[in-house]
Design a protein around this motif. Structure first.
Motif, PDB file in Angstrom:
ATOM      1  N   GLY A   1     -12.523  17.275  -0.744  1.00 39.34           N
ATOM      2  CA  GLY A   1     -13.517  18.357  -0.797  1.00 39.34           C
ATOM      3  C   GLY A   1     -13.348  19.214  -2.042  1.00 39.34           C
ATOM      4  N   ALA A   2     -12.861  18.588  -3.133  1.00 38.18           N
ATOM      5  CA  ALA A   2     -12.592  19.361  -4.347  1.00 38.18           C
ATOM      6  C   ALA A   2     -13.878  19.622  -5.130  1.00 38.18           C
ATOM      7  N   GLU A   3     -13.882  20.722  -5.883  1.00 34.52           N
ATOM      8  CA  GLU A   3     -15.036  21.065  -6.717  1.00 34.52           C
ATOM      9  C   GLU A   3     -14.560  21.313  -8.140  1.00 34.52           C
ATOM     10  N   VAL A   4     -15.506  21.237  -9.067  1.00 30.97           N
ATOM     11  CA  VAL A   4     -15.174  21.534 -10.457  1.00 30.97           C
ATOM     12  C   VAL A   4     -14.615  22.961 -10.528  1.00 30.97           C
ATOM     13  N   GLN A   5     -13.608  23.131 -11.364  1.00 31.22           N
ATOM     14  CA  GLN A   5     -12.865  24.402 -11.538  1.00 31.22           C
ATOM     15  C   GLN A   5     -11.714  24.552 -10.542  1.00 31.22           C
ATOM     16  N   ASP A   6     -11.644  23.665  -9.519  1.00 30.66           N
ATOM     17  CA  ASP A   6     -10.498  23.718  -8.592  1.00 30.66           C
ATOM     18  C   ASP A   6      -9.246  23.278  -9.344  1.00 30.66           C
ATOM     19  N   THR A   7      -8.116  23.519  -8.715  1.00 29.03           N
ATOM     20  CA  THR A   7      -6.843  23.139  -9.361  1.00 29.03           C
ATOM     21  C   THR A   7      -6.349  21.804  -8.818  1.00 29.03           C
ATOM     22  N   LEU A   8      -5.774  21.002  -9.727  1.00 31.12           N
ATOM     23  CA  LEU A   8      -5.119  19.755  -9.323  1.00 31.12           C
ATOM     24  C   LEU A   8      -3.714  19.786  -9.894  1.00 31.12           C
ATOM     25  N   GLN A   9      -2.732  19.483  -9.035  1.00 33.60           N
ATOM     26  CA  GLN A   9      -1.355  19.516  -9.503  1.00 33.60           C
ATOM     27  C   GLN A   9      -0.871  18.102  -9.788  1.00 33.60           C
ATOM     28  N   LEU A  10      -0.375  17.914 -11.030  1.00 34.15           N
ATOM     29  CA  LEU A  10       0.223  16.626 -11.400  1.00 34.15           C
ATOM     30  C   LEU A  10       1.647  16.923 -11.838  1.00 34.15           C
ATOM     31  N   GLY A  11       2.615  16.342 -11.188  1.00 28.80           N
ATOM     32  CA  GLY A  11       3.999  16.675 -11.505  1.00 28.80           C
ATOM     33  C   GLY A  11       4.204  18.170 -11.295  1.00 28.80           C
ATOM     34  N   VAL A  12       4.720  18.839 -12.319  1.00 31.68           N
ATOM     35  CA  VAL A  12       4.960  20.276 -12.147  1.00 31.68           C
ATOM     36  C   VAL A  12       3.860  21.097 -12.807  1.00 31.68           C
ATOM     37  N   SER A  13       2.815  20.430 -13.334  1.00 28.54           N
ATOM     38  CA  SER A  13       1.756  21.176 -14.023  1.00 28.54           C
ATOM     39  C   SER A  13       0.510  21.310 -13.165  1.00 28.54           C
ATOM     40  N   ASP A  14      -0.181  22.422 -13.373  1.00 33.68           N
ATOM     41  CA  ASP A  14      -1.483  22.618 -12.723  1.00 33.68           C
ATOM     42  C   ASP A  14      -2.581  22.367 -13.748  1.00 33.68           C
ATOM     43  N   PHE A  15      -3.619  21.675 -13.337  1.00 33.78           N
ATOM     44  CA  PHE A  15      -4.757  21.404 -14.208  1.00 33.78           C
ATOM     45  C   PHE A  15      -6.021  21.918 -13.538  1.00 33.78           C
ATOM     46  N   SER A  16      -6.977  22.300 -14.358  1.00 30.31           N
ATOM     47  CA  SER A  16      -8.275  22.686 -13.805  1.00 30.31           C
ATOM     48  C   SER A  16      -9.156  21.433 -13.813  1.00 30.31           C
ATOM     49  N   ILE A  17      -9.898  21.204 -12.759  1.00 31.07           N
ATOM     50  CA  ILE A  17     -10.782  20.035 -12.729  1.00 31.07           C
ATOM     51  C   ILE A  17     -12.047  20.375 -13.503  1.00 31.07           C
ATOM     52  N   SER A  18     -12.290  19.629 -14.593  1.00 34.26           N
ATOM     53  CA  SER A  18     -13.474  19.971 -15.411  1.00 34.26           C
ATOM     54  C   SER A  18     -14.661  19.058 -15.131  1.00 34.26           C
ATOM     55  N   GLY A  19     -14.432  17.981 -14.407  1.00 33.14           N
ATOM     56  CA  GLY A  19     -15.570  17.115 -14.105  1.00 33.14           C
ATOM     57  C   GLY A  19     -15.236  16.058 -13.066  1.00 33.14           C
ATOM     58  N   SER A  20     -16.283  15.663 -12.358  1.00 32.00           N
ATOM     59  CA  SER A  20     -16.125  14.569 -11.386  1.00 32.00           C
ATOM     60  C   SER A  20     -16.522  13.288 -12.118  1.00 32.00           C
ATOM     61  N   LEU A  21     -15.631  12.306 -12.115  1.00 32.42           N
ATOM     62  CA  LEU A  21     -15.827  11.090 -12.907  1.00 32.42           C
ATOM     63  C   LEU A  21     -16.716  10.091 -12.153  1.00 32.42           C
ATOM     64  N   ILE A  22     -17.868   9.803 -12.751  1.00 38.21           N
ATOM     65  CA  ILE A  22     -18.820   8.886 -12.103  1.00 38.21           C
ATOM     66  C   ILE A  22     -18.575   7.457 -12.570  1.00 38.21           C
ATOM     67  N   ASN A  23     -18.352   7.306 -13.876  1.00 40.42           N
ATOM     68  CA  ASN A  23     -18.160   5.952 -14.413  1.00 40.42           C
ATOM     69  C   ASN A  23     -17.346   6.025 -15.700  1.00 40.42           C
ATOM     70  N   SER A  24     -16.565   4.954 -15.914  1.00 41.45           N
ATOM     71  CA  SER A  24     -15.803   4.869 -17.157  1.00 41.45           C
ATOM     72  C   SER A  24     -15.742   3.407 -17.575  1.00 41.45           C
ATOM     73  N   PRO A  25     -15.371   3.096 -18.827  1.00 41.12           N
ATOM     74  CA  PRO A  25     -15.425   1.711 -19.283  1.00 41.12           C
ATOM     75  C   PRO A  25     -14.664   0.753 -18.370  1.00 41.12           C
ATOM     76  N   GLY A  26     -15.341  -0.327 -17.990  1.00 40.78           N
ATOM     77  CA  GLY A  26     -14.696  -1.389 -17.193  1.00 40.78           C
ATOM     78  C   GLY A  26     -14.461  -1.026 -15.740  1.00 40.78           C
ATOM     79  N   GLN A  27     -14.946   0.127 -15.309  1.00 43.58           N
ATOM     80  CA  GLN A  27     -14.649   0.563 -13.936  1.00 43.58           C
ATOM     81  C   GLN A  27     -15.601  -0.072 -12.923  1.00 43.58           C
ATOM     82  N   THR A  28     -15.065  -0.520 -11.772  1.00 44.16           N
ATOM     83  CA  THR A  28     -15.919  -0.976 -10.675  1.00 44.16           C
ATOM     84  C   THR A  28     -15.641  -0.062  -9.487  1.00 44.16           C
ATOM     85  N   ALA A  29     -16.492  -0.196  -8.472  1.00 41.38           N
ATOM     86  CA  ALA A  29     -16.326   0.680  -7.306  1.00 41.38           C
ATOM     87  C   ALA A  29     -14.974   0.450  -6.643  1.00 41.38           C
ATOM     88  N   PHE A  30     -14.397  -0.764  -6.869  1.00 41.25           N
ATOM     89  CA  PHE A  30     -13.148  -1.074  -6.181  1.00 41.25           C
ATOM     90  C   PHE A  30     -11.915  -0.940  -7.050  1.00 41.25           C
TER      91      PHE A  30
END
Lengths: 222, 835
Positions: B143-172
């Motif tokens: 239920g995350a939204e843009v601008q929410d925080t995501l923690q990776l390791g010991v760092s906090d990041f701001s979510i700047s976008g929801s990723l719809i598609n990227s090169p070579g990506q499939t739904a699976f």
């Protein structure tokens, strides 16, 4: 006087073709006594086979009454008619009408098996012996001659000990000699079983061998 | 004459051809799909890779490798760098965490194609601040939204976008671990790059227009291998993507071909009945002076015409179906699939329809040449024994050649063609054998004490003009198809779910550093969870085998050692005893060596065979810069199906104990909430540790199999539908024979119920026998797959088997009875008059 096994009272049969009603039989009335033999004769298209179909419960009349062994056939459902046919009627057809996928023995057994008779096989063998075909019991219709097929058909017609036998041109598809043989067998079996016989034929000599001839022309009795 | 003769039988002739329409349709759909996909991959290949050249290293690149990359940067117009690995991500707002694939990027990648995000600014400003792009499914899950925080390791990041598609990506592609894009410059701050972190290093280059990148890669091939860098270009991506999807399309083509073969059997059987019904017509024609050859050609022209119509209809249907294929397949495809009419596919379909219907109709059609004019006088269905006719043998040979050539064309490999043909021949022979055997058995041991109606129904299966063989083959094959799909799906799920049962571990914590080991263990025990396994892992590479290095082996073509032994990083462990899942097959297990003694190592048997190592060989291992010698003491057989750590190399205690290492801990959780709470606890205390939950894998696998299953069922559906069409056509064709038979039975006094019971019995016997045989075939096929492909045991699910037998039998009875109902409505007199 013997009771009537077949009574027709003012029977009519019409067919409707593209909205036009075509009368085939009009105002037919007659009675056949139990154990009697009768022939329906007339030219082609006179309605003989239609009349036979009505008498035997293969079809329903448009008007009038058909009483077979005191059962009114009018208004009976197809299943009820089938029951009447199985219990009281035997058939012989010009084209033999054997089931091509059954052997001669199995063909004779069918009416008895439908009726739930035990030892249908033994009784069928006896009937085939009577028509001289016990040795061909395991053969399929396609492996039998026309005369042999009609003899199997005769054996089948008597399988359920019918009260009345309907024969439609029984020798029509046979040569004179074979026809003669089948005729003799038909009358002999009929006498032995005391069955009423109604046959449709063009053959006036054959008709003459019955006790009564019903002439039909243009859908009416003459 | 052919046209005039067909006038009264055209609707019936069309029934014959209905059997091949679906087969043709599936082939045309697959060919069109393949052609469209190839074109789309060609058009979108640059967007698949995102650059002109990609170099990848599965371990930290050496100085030499970095210098090589720098030299390429000099040639390029632009470049980018990526570090890719899996780790835990935490969503503080939802208080949830999950395993993700971290893609840490620097540079303007992708150079071709785009990172599609919502909002668009997310991708546009990526890399400028401490923000991340998060896969849309992951956003939805928490239920995350843009601008929410995501923690990776010991760092906090701001979510700047929801990723719809990227090169070579499939739904699976991100089903197991959804993607999170992170600016590379902020990665170090997360503390996730630690000992044992399995990081892939990638370098992307964009070259000036006209630069011959493939020629460059060809020139640098040896150098790339030496530096252990793998390369991919637009052309190689196009080729590999095209190849893998063309394999899929070929597989689908084969399924379509099986459907077509099934349809052909239907055609052959229908034409056989048709010819028999034309016996008198042919005899009359012969009496009037028509030659046997002319009579034969009258019917051949009819079949060719109808085959052409079937081909056109199939091609039309196939072209329509291909518009639906992207809906079914898009989840698996890395490119946006377009649908266009493929004329070559249509021409192939129409041609195939005509050729195949003529070829298979020829078998019964040659009998026309033997119909005697005598049949006008007296019908005699018996002709000369068919096996004596040499033409018939030529036709059989032609059919076999055609099927082999077609399969070879489809598979492009003789060995695969051979096995395909073997499988087809075995399946058809088995179904044929069962049908013939069954007919023989019921004739020989006919249950004469059964009630008449049952006997009549059973006897219909062997009486003249029966359809037992064709129906058994078509229903049996269809059932075998569905059942195999069902069994394999079940087998795969069973295999994973079995691992989570019997109190075995179902959660694994990895990337635990040595200093964290004891704390993690205590934390686990304090949470009331068992510590079921604690395993140290040491990463290393093989430097030499019996003194031979990779360079020696490359220059010695007679060496039995494989160069593969030296490639890639090995994750090994050390311990003093074997696990339950291991069994020594060669040599002797040595659990411990004394200080100063040469190390001992046990190799997984198949790995040892692959790299060409024998028991007693001496390995020299590069353990993160330190060389460690070890003798191969034994080979082990490992049961990889268990959810636990298994290793190719297991060292005796005392060999590599002092090497830099990280640890894995396995535990068992009992509920989803317990799992979530424990993951939270671990991630909040030890952000570098990743957690893999077997139940989550099971869920993902379940949904993946469901989707794959749907695709296969969609394709396999053609075979099943063809089986049904053949069934319907056979029943309808035999109906013409049955009408007379049943009307006669009615005339002789059979009731509607009696005829229905006879019909019901006949199709019930057929349905049960065919479905049972089909299921036996599926059990056999699935058992072979279980042993040779999945390496697991297979017990057919009895409930499913029973359900399938019941459903297929019920369907057969339903079609049989429904088709016969109209017979009951006929008046006996009407039919007798037609005689």
């Amino acid at each position: 006087m013997a009771a009537s096994i077949l009574q027709l009272q003012q029977v009519s049969k019409n067919y409707t073709l593209r909205g036009v009603t075509i009368p085939v039989l009009r105002d037919i009335s007659f009675e056949i006594e139990t154990g009697a033999t009768a022939a329906i004769v007339g030219p082609s298209g006179s309605g003989k086979t239609t009349l036979l179909g009505l008498c035997a419960g293969l079809d329903q009349c448009s008007d009038g009454t058909v009483l077979l062994n005191e059962i009114a056939l009018n208004g009976l459902s197809e299943d009820e008619l089938a029951q009447v046919r199985n219990a009281h009627v035997g058939f012989i057809f010009q084209n033999f009408q054997l089931l091509p996928t059954l052997t001669a023995l199995e063909n004779v057994m069918v009416p008895m098996e439908l009726h739930g008779v035990r030892d249908a096989s033994g009784m069928a063998i006896e009937l085939l012996e009577k028509v001289g075909l016990a040795s061909r019991a395991a053969h399929y219709p396609s492996q039998l001659s026309g005369g042999e097929q009609q003899r199997v058909s005769l054996a089948r017609a008597f399988a359920n000990k019918p009260k009345i036998l309907f024969a439609d041109e029984p020798t029509g598809n046979l040569d004179a000699e074979t026809g003669q043989l089948v005729e003799e067998l038909l009358f002999q079996l009929n006498r032995e079983a005391g069955t009423t016989l109604v046959l449709v034929t063009h053959d006036l000599d054959l008709a003459a061998k019955t006790q009564r001839i019903i002439h039909i022309k243009g859908g009416r009795i003459h | 004459m052919a046209w005039r003769d067909s006038r009264k039988s055209r609707s019936r002739l069309f029934l014959f051809i209905a059997s091949i329409v679906l087969g043709i349709a599936s082939l045309v759909a697959m060919y069109s799909f393949n052609a469209n996909l190839k074109r789309d991959i060609d058009d979108q290949a640059a967007g698949l890779i995102g650059a002109d050249l990609e170099l990848e290293s599965r371990r930290k690149p050496s100085e030499a490798a970095l210098a090589f990359v720098d030299s390429l940067i000099g040639l390029s117009e632009d470049h980018a760098r990526e570090e890719r690995f899996v780790s835990m991500a935490r969503f503080p707002k939802a208080n949830g965490s999950r395993l993700v694939q971290v893609r840490a990027l620097s540079g303007a990648f992708p150079f071709y194609g785009t990172l599609e995000t919502v909002p668009v600014e997310g991708a546009l400003h990526f890399g400028q601040e401490q923000s991340v792009l998060v896969d849309k499914t992951l956003m939805l899950q928490f239920g995350a939204e843009v601008q929410d925080t995501l923690q990776l390791g010991v760092s906090d990041f701001s979510i700047s976008g929801s990723l719809i598609n990227s090169p070579g990506q499939t739904a699976f592609s991100g089903a197991m671990a959804p993607t999170v894009y992170v600016p590379l410059r902020y990665l170090e701050g997360t503390g996730l790059q630690q000992v044992g972190s399995r990081i892939e290093y990638r370098y992307y280059f964009k070259f000036p227009q006209g630069f011959r990148v493939d020629d460059l890669v060809k020139q640098l091939d040896d150098r790339l291998e030496e530096l252990q860098l793998q390369s991919a270009t637009i052309a190689s991506t196009k080729e590999s993507a095209g190849r893998s999807f063309s394999d899929v399309a070929d597989f689908m083509g084969l399924v379509g071909f099986i459907a077509l073969l099934l349809g052909c059997i239907g055609v052959s059987s229908a034409v056989h009945i048709y010819v028999r019904e034309k016996l008198v017509t042919v005899a009359i024609l012969r009496c009037l002076g028509t030659s046997a050859r002319q009579a034969f050609f009258i019917f051949l022209v009819q079949i060719a015409g109808i085959g052409l119509a079937g081909g056109i209809l199939g091609a039309l249907l196939g072209t329509m179906i291909q518009y639906f294929l992207p809906l079914v397949m898009q989840d698996f495809l890395p490119v946006a699939l377009s649908s266009q009419v493929s004329w070559p596919a249509i021409v192939q379909g129409v041609g195939l329809g005509m050729v195949i219907s003529i070829l298979f109709a020829l078998v019964p059609l040659v009998a026309v040449r033997h119909i005697s004019p005598l049949n006008t006088l007296r019908v005699n269905e018996e002709t000369a024994p068919s096996w004596k006719d040499p033409l018939r043998w030529w036709i059989y040979s032609l059919i076999v050649v055609f099927v082999v050539v077609f399969a070879r064309w489809q598979l492009r490999d003789w060995m695969q063609t051979f096995f395909f043909m073997l499988g087809i021949a075995f399946t058809f022979a088995l179904l044929y054998g069962v049908a013939k055997g069954f007919v023989y058995l019921i004739r020989r041991h006919f249950p004469s004490k059964w009630p008449y109606l049952w006997r009549q129904g059973l006897a219909n299966l062997y009486r003249p003009h029966n359809q037992t063989l064709v129906l058994l083959v078509s229903i049996g094959l269809g059932t075998a198809f569905i059942a195999t799909l069902f069994f394999v799906q079940d087998m795969l799920l069973e295999r994973v779910s079995m691992a989570s049962s019997n109190n075995q571990a179902n959660m694994v914590l990895f990337d635990i550093q040595t200093g964290q080991k004891d704390s993690v263990k205590h934390l686990t025990l304090d949470a009331g969870l068992p510590v079921m396994q604690e395993v140290p892992i040491v990463t290393m590479q093989i430097a030499a085998i019996n003194g031979h290095t990779m360079a020696d082996i490359r220059s010695d073509s007679t060496s039995e050692l494989s160069q593969r032994a030296f490639r890639g990083e090995i994750r090994a462990t050390y311990r003093d005893s074997l696990f339950e899942s291991e069994k020594i097959t060669d040599g002797k297990w040595i659990g411990e060596v004394m200080q100063g003694d040469t190390g001992q190592v046990s190799l997984e048997k198949r790995y040892a065979e692959r790299i060409g190592v024998q028991v007693g060989d001496r390995l020299l291992l590069n353990v993160q810069g330190v060389t460690v010698p070890a003798i191969v003491s034994s080979f082990r057989e490992v049961d990889w199906n268990r959810f636990q750590t298994n290793f190719r190399l297991v060292f005796a205690k005392g060999t590599i104990d002092q090497a830099p290492q990280f640890h894995v801990l396995m535990t068992r959780i009992n509920s989803e909430s317990e799992s979530a709470a424990f993951q939270q606890l671990i991630v909040s205390r030890f952000p570098n540790i990743s957690v893999l939950d077997l139940n989550m894998i099971l869920e993902v696998l379940d949904s993946l199999l469901e989707k794959i299953g749907f695709v296969i069922q969609f394709i396999g559906g053609f075979s099943i539908l063809t089986g049904l069409v053949v069934l319907i056509a056979s029943v309808m064709i035999s109906k013409y024979q049955r009408i007379r038979e049943n009307v006669l039975l009615r005339t002789l006094g059979a009731s509607r119920r009696q005829i229905l019971v006879i019909t019901l019995c006949e199709y019930l016997f057929l349905g049960v026998l065919a479905s049972f045989t089909g299921i036996m075939l599926a059990v056999l096929g699935s058992s072979l797959l279980a042993v040779f492909v999945f390496e697991t045991s297979f017990i057919p699910p009895m409930g499913g088997v029973l359900l399938l037998v019941l459903s297929v039998s019920a369907l057969t009875v339903f079609i049989g009875v429904i088709n016969s109902l109209s017979i009951l409505r006929q008046s006996p007199l009407e039919v007798l008059r037609k005689e």
